[in-house]
Design a protein around this motif. Structure first.
Motif, PDB file in Angstrom:
ATOM      1  N   TYR A   1       0.807  -1.220   0.000  1.00  0.00           N
ATOM      2  CA  TYR A   1       0.000   0.000   0.000  1.00  0.00           C
ATOM      3  C   TYR A   1       0.843   1.275   0.000  1.00  0.00           C
ATOM      4  O   TYR A   1       0.303   2.366   0.129  1.00  0.00           O
TER       5      TYR A   1
ATOM      6  N   LYS B   1      -2.266  -1.871  -7.523  1.00  0.00           N
ATOM      7  CA  LYS B   1      -3.694  -1.593  -7.492  1.00  0.00           C
ATOM      8  C   LYS B   1      -4.132  -1.284  -6.057  1.00  0.00           C
ATOM      9  O   LYS B   1      -4.962  -0.400  -5.837  1.00  0.00           O
ATOM     10  N   LYS B   2      -3.569  -1.979  -5.082  1.00  0.00           N
ATOM     11  CA  LYS B   2      -3.923  -1.743  -3.683  1.00  0.00           C
ATOM     12  C   LYS B   2      -3.545  -0.323  -3.267  1.00  0.00           C
ATOM     13  O   LYS B   2      -4.303   0.350  -2.581  1.00  0.00           O
TER      14      LYS B   2
ATOM     15  N   ARG C   1      -3.144   2.306  -5.285  1.00  0.00           N
ATOM     16  CA  ARG C   1      -4.037   3.235  -5.994  1.00  0.00           C
ATOM     17  C   ARG C   1      -5.406   3.286  -5.330  1.00  0.00           C
ATOM     18  O   ARG C   1      -5.955   4.360  -5.096  1.00  0.00           O
ATOM     19  N   ASN C   2      -5.964   2.130  -5.038  1.00  0.00           N
ATOM     20  CA  ASN C   2      -7.305   2.084  -4.460  1.00  0.00           C
ATOM     21  C   ASN C   2      -7.375   2.742  -3.086  1.00  0.00           C
ATOM     22  O   ASN C   2      -8.400   3.328  -2.739  1.00  0.00           O
TER      23      ASN C   2
END
Length: 131
Positions: A35, A107-108, A110-111
């Motif tokens: 993250y 992706k983690k 970004r999310n």
């Protein structure tokens, strides 16, 4: 100061405090490497990258103090002219963070961070435009 500006400053102070808490957790060994820092380190961050987390935590705590002063909770440490410069600096910092996290391969990451940094950019802009 208007209610909108005070609210934006308080939201930004909370965001800064939350990010500092995240960085302190990562520094302390929380397994959240996916993250942060491009998500290249699943699990716990290696020692040298924990230094980056420590620096980030300090920066975010300073930002929290700045926005608590903007909200009138703490006494401002800066002159009005310096305050204006710092407000625009923090806005640029939020926008840069938003851009960097938007293009992260993780992706983690970004999310998690894109929505936080979008709110941060809006709040810092509101304060910068109105103080």
């Amino acid at each position: 100061m208007t209610t909108l500006v005070t609210t934006a400053a308080l939201i930004q102070a909370l965001i800064s405090l939350g990010v500092a808490g995240f960085q302190i957790a990562v520094l302390s060994g929380a397994p959240w490497g996916e993250y942060t820092l491009g998500g290249q380190n699943p699990g716990k961050l290696p020692g040298q990258l924990r230094i980056a987390a420590a620096v980030s935590a300090i920066v975010m705590l300073a930002q929290c103090g700045h926005y608590l002063a903007q909200a009138g909770i703490l006494t401002p440490a800066l002159s009005p002219g310096q305050n204006t410069i710092v407000n625009w600096f923090w806005f640029g910092f939020a926008v840069l963070g938003l851009i960097v996290n938007s293009i992260s391969r993780s992706k983690k990451e970004r999310n998690l961070w894109v929505p936080v940094l979008l709110v941060s950019a809006i709040c810092t802009l509101i304060v910068a435009l109105n103080v």
